[in-house]
Enzyme design. Structure first.
Site, short mmCIF file in Angstrom:
data_model
loop_
_atom_site.label_atom_id
_atom_site.label_comp_id
_atom_site.label_asym_id
_atom_site.label_seq_id
_atom_site.Cartn_x
_atom_site.Cartn_y
_atom_site.Cartn_z
N LEU A 1 5.66 -5.18 2.64
CA LEU A 1 4.43 -4.45 2.32
C LEU A 1 4.54 -3.60 1.06
O LEU A 1 3.55 -3.34 0.40
CB LEU A 1 4.03 -3.55 3.51
CG LEU A 1 3.73 -4.25 4.83
CD1 LEU A 1 3.43 -3.24 5.91
CD2 LEU A 1 2.56 -5.21 4.65
N GLY A 2 5.72 -3.14 0.76
CA GLY A 2 5.86 -2.28 -0.41
C GLY A 2 7.31 -1.92 -0.64
O GLY A 2 8.17 -2.09 0.23
N ARG A 3 7.58 -1.41 -1.83
CA ARG A 3 8.94 -1.00 -2.18
C ARG A 3 8.88 0.26 -3.00
O ARG A 3 8.04 0.40 -3.89
CB ARG A 3 9.65 -2.11 -2.97
CG ARG A 3 11.04 -1.72 -3.46
CD ARG A 3 11.68 -2.85 -4.23
NE ARG A 3 12.01 -3.98 -3.35
CZ ARG A 3 12.41 -5.16 -3.79
NH1 ARG A 3 12.52 -5.38 -5.08
NH2 ARG A 3 12.70 -6.13 -2.93
N GLY B 1 13.35 2.95 -0.36
CA GLY B 1 13.54 1.76 0.44
C GLY B 1 12.38 0.80 0.38
O GLY B 1 11.46 0.95 -0.44
N VAL C 1 9.38 -1.34 2.65
CA VAL C 1 8.59 -1.29 3.88
C VAL C 1 8.15 -2.72 4.25
O VAL C 1 7.64 -3.45 3.41
CB VAL C 1 7.36 -0.39 3.71
CG1 VAL C 1 6.53 -0.36 5.00
CG2 VAL C 1 7.79 1.03 3.34
N ASP D 1 5.72 15.71 -2.39
CA ASP D 1 5.24 14.60 -3.21
C ASP D 1 3.83 14.19 -2.77
O ASP D 1 3.55 13.02 -2.57
CB ASP D 1 6.20 13.41 -3.10
CG ASP D 1 6.01 12.40 -4.23
OD1 ASP D 1 5.52 12.82 -5.30
OD2 ASP D 1 6.34 11.22 -4.05
#
Length: 540
Positions: A21-23, A27, A29, A140
Site C-alpha cells: 500500500l505504501g512505503r 517501513g 505498509v 509530523d
C-alpha cells in the site's frame, strides 16, 4: 512462508500479506488478511533488520512507536492490533483505513471549504489531545499523515517520528525528520518542543487543506526552513473564516499560541456555520480555558468525545464528502509509489542536512534589542563605578559596619518524576559559592513498568540492569551507573551528570540551576513510572 505451493506470505502464523500500500522512511505498509479474526488489516513492515549493527537500538525505537499508538484509544487515531516479529523483522498490525490520505484528496478534488476543514480540524485536534494526554507528541502532523475513512472522517497516522525524534542520537547526526513546511519554528531552531508544536503543525495543515497550498511552501528545503523560521505565513483568501485560527496557531512563539480548548471552541463554531469564531488569546490568558495538567491520564471518556463528521446532524450535512467519487486510493504514506505525482502540499523534502547551515535564532524584536542595549549600558556604568570605588578606596574592610551575617540556608523538597527528562530542582538559581546538598527523602520509580520493580534512587539491581543491556547505548544518560539511578547536573561541575544516589553535596563554582532526573534518556521514558522526593538545601 509458502502455503500449498502458492506464493503466499504469512506473518505471525495468521496475517496473509496482499498488495503493498505504501512505503516511507520507517517501513513498508501492506494490505493483509487476519485469518484468525477474518478481517482485513494493514501490516507495517518496519525497517529493522537483524543483520543491522544498530538492530537493538532501532528495535527499541520501533517498540516505542507501537506502544505510543497502542495506548491511545481514540476514533481519530489509527488503531494498533498486534506486534509481530517474523524473519528477523518487526511488524505492526494496524487498523486498515481503506481510503486516501488528505493530501491526495486535496490534490484530486481541490481544497475543502472552511467549514469542512474546521470539522476535520476538530477531529485531528481531538486526536492530538489524546496523544498528548498519553505523554507523547506526534511531531509530523501534515495532510499526508491524515487518512480518510469512507465516511469522510479523518484518522491521524504515522507515529514513527513521534517515537524517534526524542532520541538524542538523531539530532547529533545533523538531520531533521519531518516535512519542513509543517514543522514548528522552535523545532528548527533546536528549542524545546511540546504540545504547542503539534498545534502549530495543525495550523499549517488547516491552511493547506482549505487553500490547497502549504503556508510556507518553497521550492527548496532550505528556503522552506528560512520561511518557517522568519517569514509570515502565506494564507490565501480562500482560507476565509479560518484565518483567525490559522494565524493564532502559526505564531512563531509557542507561548503566544492558543490552548487546545480555545482552538476547539473556535473550530466548533466554524464547523457549525458561524463565520466569526472570535479572538483566540494565547494559552494561559486570564478568563480563558487553561491548559490541562500534565499529570492527567487519558480515560475513554476523555478521548472519545471529540466531534466527528457524523456525530451531529446539524454539523454533518455541510461537511460530508457526498457527491465526491468514492475514494479508491490505498492506505498510503508519503513517498508511496502509488501516489503518482507528488501533491504540492508535501513537496518539501522530509530530511534535510543541517550541517549545510543551521538557521540563525529567531529575531526577538527591536523593542527587546533596545531593552538589551539599555540594560547592557546600565550594567557597564555600574561596573565602571564599582571599579572606580575599588581603586579609590580599596576593598571593603571586615571591620567596617556591622559584623558579618551568618550564612543563610534555604531548604525545599522536590519531586523528581521518572517519566520526565531533566527537571529543575530549585525555584531560584544557585549563586557562585553556595553550598548545595541533595538528599533522598522518599519514593520509588522504575524505567520499565511492565517488567522491572519499583526501586529507590540507587536504581535497579545489577541483574535487572543486565536484562536491559541491549538498550544501554540507546537509553542510558550515564553509562557508568544502573538504569533508574538518580542523576544530577550543575553548570561548571566537572563530573556532569553526577550519580546522586541517596546523597550529593557540592559547592557551586558559578551561578546556575540544579537539575535532576532518572538515568533514562529522552525517547525511552514512555514505559517509566513513579517518582522520588529529595530534600535540597542551599547555604548562601
Amino acid at each position: 512462508m509458502t502455503s500449498d505451493g502458492d506464493d503466499v506470505r504469512l506473518i505471525g502464523g495468521r496475517y496473509q500479506l496482499g498488495n503493498r500500500l505504501g512505503r516511507g522512511g520507517m517501513g513498508t505498509v501492506w494490505r493483509a488478511y487476519d485469518q484468525m479474526l477474518e478481517r482485513e488489516v494493514a501490516a507495517k513492515e518496519l525497517n529493522v533488520a537483524s543483520d543491522d549493527h544498530e538492530y537493538h537500538r532501532r528495535l527499541r525505537r520501533a517498540l516505542r512507536e507501537a506502544r505510543t499508538v497502542a495506548r491511545v484509544h481514540h476514533p481519530h487515531v489509527v488503531g494498533v492490533h498486534d506486534l509481530v516479529e517474523h524473519d528477523g523483522r518487526l511488524w505492526i498490525v494496524m487498523e486498515l483505513i481503506d481510503g486516501p490520505n488528505l493530501a491526495r484528496r486535496i490534490a484530486d478534488d481541490g481544497p475543502l471549504t472552511p467549514g469542512h476543514t474546521a470539522a476535520i480540524g476538530l477531529q485531528l485536534l481531538g486526536a492530538l489531545e489524546a496523544v498528548h494526554a498519553a505523554g507523547a507528541l506526534h511531531r509530523d502532523v501534515k495532510p499526508a499523515n491524515v487518512l480518510l475513512r469512507r465516511d469522510g472522517s479523518a484518522v491521524l497516522t504515522d507515529f514513527g517520528i513521534a517515537a524517534l525524534e526524542d532520541d538524542e542520537s538523531l539530532t547529533s547526526t545533523g538531520e531533521l525528520l519531518g516535512s519542513i513546511g509543517y514543522m514548528a519554528p522552535e523545532r528548527l531552531t533546536a528549542e524545546e518542543a511540546g504540545p504547542p508544536s503539534d498545534l502549530w503543525s495543525l495550523g499549517a495543515t488547516l491552511s493547506a487543506v482549505a487553500s490547497g497550498v502549504a503556508p510556507f511552501q518553497r521550492s527548496t528545503g532550505a528556503a522552506a526552513l528560512h520561511a518557517v523560521t522568519f517569514a509570515d505565513p502565506d494564507i490565501p483568501e480562500r482560507v476565509g473564516s479560518l484565518r483567525p485560527v490559522v494565524e493564532a496557531l502559526l505564531n512563531k512563539s509557542p507561548d503566544q499560541r492558543p490552548s487546545s480548548a480555545t482552538v476547539g471552541a473556535a473550530l466548533r463554531r466554524l464547523a457549525d456555520g458561524v463565520e466569526d469564531p472570535g479572538p483566540l488569546p494565547p494559552a494561559g490568558t486570564p478568563g480563558h480555558f487553561p491548559e490541562p495538567p500534565t499529570d492527567v491520564v487519558a480515560t475513554p471518556a476523555d478521548v472519545t468525545d471529540s466531534p466527528t463528521l457524523t456525530a451531529t446532524p446539524a454539523a454533518t450535512a455541510p461537511h460530508t464528502l457526498t457527491g465526491a467519487p468514492a475514494p479508491t486510493a490505498p492506505h498510503t504514506r508519503t513517498g508511496s509509489p502509488t501516489l503518482g505525482g507528488t501533491p504540492a502540499l508535501d513537496r518539501e523534502p522530509t530530511v534535510i542536512d543541517q550541517t549545510a547551515g543551521s538557521p540563525p535564532p529567531r529575531p526577538r524584536g527591536r523593542g527587546r534589542a533596545r531593552t538589551w542595549w539599555w540594560t547592557a549600558g546600565a550594567a557597564l556604568a555600574v561596573a565602571a563605578l564599582a571599579t572606580g570605588l575599588f581603586f579609590t578606596f580599596g576593598p571593603p574592610s571586615d571591620n567596617d559596619g556591622d559584623a558579618a551575617q551568618p550564612p543563610a540556608t534555604s531548604t525545599s523538597k522536590v519531586t523528581v518524576e521518572a517519566a520526565r527528562g531533566w527537571q529543575s530542582a530549585t525555584s531560584t538559581p544557585v549563586q557562585k559559592g553556595d553550598k548545595v546538598s541533595v538528599r533522598y527523602t522518599s519514593g520509588t520509580w522504575t524505567v520499565d513498568s511492565a517488567h522491572l520493580p519499583l526501586v529507590g534512587p540507587a536504581g535497579h539491581t545489577a541483574a535487572d540492569d543486565q536484562s536491559l543491556r541491549f538498550a544501554w547505548q540507546d537509553c542510558k544518560v550515564d553509562s557508568a551507573v544502573t538504569f533508574g539511578a538518580l542523576l544530577g547536573r550543575f553548570p561548571g561541575n566537572p563530573d556532569n551528570p553526577h550519580a546522586v544516589h541517596r546523597d550529593w553535596q557540592f559547592q557551586a563554582t558559578r551561578a546556575g540551576t540544579l537539575q535532576l532526573r532518572a538515568n533514562d534518556r529522552e525517547g525511552c521514558l514512555d514505559d517509566n513510572k513513579g517518582a522520588v522526593t529529595v530534600t535540597v538545601q542551599i547555604t548562601h
